[in-house]
Design an enzyme around this catalytic site. Structure first.
Site, PDB file in Angstrom:
ATOM      1  N   ILE A   1       0.904  -1.163   0.000  1.00 57.69           N
ATOM      2  CA  ILE A   1       0.000   0.000   0.000  1.00 57.69           C
ATOM      3  C   ILE A   1       0.941   1.210   0.000  1.00 57.69           C
ATOM      4  O   ILE A   1       1.844   1.306   0.836  1.00 57.69           O
ATOM      5  CB  ILE A   1      -0.967  -0.028   1.225  1.00 57.69           C
ATOM      6  CG1 ILE A   1      -1.864   1.223   1.260  1.00 57.69           C
ATOM      7  CG2 ILE A   1      -0.237  -0.195   2.539  1.00 57.69           C
ATOM      8  CD1 ILE A   1      -2.982   1.135   2.310  1.00 57.69           C
ATOM      9  N   SER A   2       0.764   2.089  -0.984  1.00 59.50           N
ATOM     10  CA  SER A   2       1.695   3.214  -1.159  1.00 59.50           C
ATOM     11  C   SER A   2       1.681   4.138   0.048  1.00 59.50           C
ATOM     12  O   SER A   2       0.690   4.211   0.789  1.00 59.50           O
ATOM     13  CB  SER A   2       1.306   4.032  -2.394  1.00 59.50           C
ATOM     14  OG  SER A   2       1.466   3.268  -3.557  1.00 59.50           O
TER      15      SER A   2
END
Length: 214
Positions: free
Chosen positions: A61-62
Site C-alpha cells: 500500500i503506497s
C-alpha cells in the site's frame, strides 16, 4: 485530544509538508480511513504513518503522501470517470471515489480484488468497481476515461491505456526500469497527441502482464 485524533492530525500535517496542498484531495484523504485497507494486524498500528506497508500477494500500500501527490496531479473533477490500474489494497481507489463520479479499478490478483471490494463495502462506497483484469490492457469496454492512474511502473506508458484516455484527459503513472529510479509522469491527451510532464522520482512495483496466481 484522543490518540486517534492526534494521529490523524499528524497524518494530515505530514501530507501537507510533503506538498499535498489541494483542499479537495486533503479532504478526501481525511475522510478515508487508511486503517480499513490494511488487513494485517501487524501493520494496522502504522496506518497513519507516511510510509508504504506490505499487503498480501507481495504488493504494497503506497505511502499516503505519494497517494496524495498522484491524486493531486490527476486533477479529478466531480464528473470524471476514472480508471485505476493496480487496485492493491483499494486505498487509492477509495480516495479517488471521493473526487470522481465513477472509479473503475483493475487488479491482476483475485485475492486483492476481493479484499478491496470488502473494504469498499465496509466504508460504504458505491461508486467504485473492482475487477480482476490485466491492467496493461486497461478496460476497453468502459473507455474512454477522463482520468487514468497507474500504480505500477512500466518502461513506457502502455499504448492501450493512452488509447483509452479521452481528449483533454490526464494519466498519471510511474515510468522507468523496475529496478532503477522511476519518474512519476503526467500525460495529457491533446488534439495533436500527448504532452508529457515529469513530476518527481518514485519507486513502485513493476507493471506485469497477465493475471496473478492468487
Amino acid at each position: 485530544m484522543s490518540n486517534d485524533a492526534e494521529r490523524k492530525m499528524q497524518f494530515m500535517f505530514a501530507l501537507r509538508s510533503k506538498g499535498v496542498t489541494d483542499k479537495r484531495v486533503l479532504n478526501a484523504m481525511e475522510r478515508i480511513d487508511r486503517g480499513v485497507f490494511i488487513r494485517d494486524g501487524l501493520f494496522a498500528e502504522r496506518a497513519y504513518e507516511d510510509m508504504p506497508l506490505p499487503i498480501s500477494c507481495g504488493q504494497t500500500i503506497s505511502q499516503p503522501s505519494v497517494v496524495g501527490l498522484m491524486t493531486q496531479a490527476l486533477n479529478v473533477s466531480p464528473r470524471d470517470k476514472v480508471l485505476e490500474v493496480g487496485t492493491g489494497s483499494g486505498y487509492q481507489a477509495a480516495v479517488l471515489s471521493q473526487l470522481a463520479r465513477r472509479v473503475y479499478t483493475v487488479e491482476r490478483h483475485r485475492r486483492l480484488v476481493q479484499t478491496a471490494q470488502a473494504a469498499f463495502e465496509e466504508v460504504g462506497l458505491t461508486n467504485v468497481t473492482a475487477l480482476l483484469a490485466d491492467g496493461s490492457f486497461g478496460l476497453p469496454e468502459q473507455a474512454p476515461f477522463d482520468r487514468i492512474l497507474v500504480t505500477a511502473a512500466a518502461e513506457d506508458p502502455p499504448g492501450p491505456l493512452l488509447a483509452q484516455l479521452r481528449e483533454g484527459g490526464i494519466m498519471v503513472l510511474p515510468v522507468g526500469q523496475s529496478d532503477a529510479v522511476q519518474s512519476l509522469i503526467k500525460v495529457t491527451r491533446t488534439p495533436d497527441g500527448f504532452d508529457y510532464d515529469e513530476l518527481r522520482p518514485v519507486r513502485f512495483v513493476p507493471l506485469l502482464e497477465g493475471l496473478g496466481q492468487d
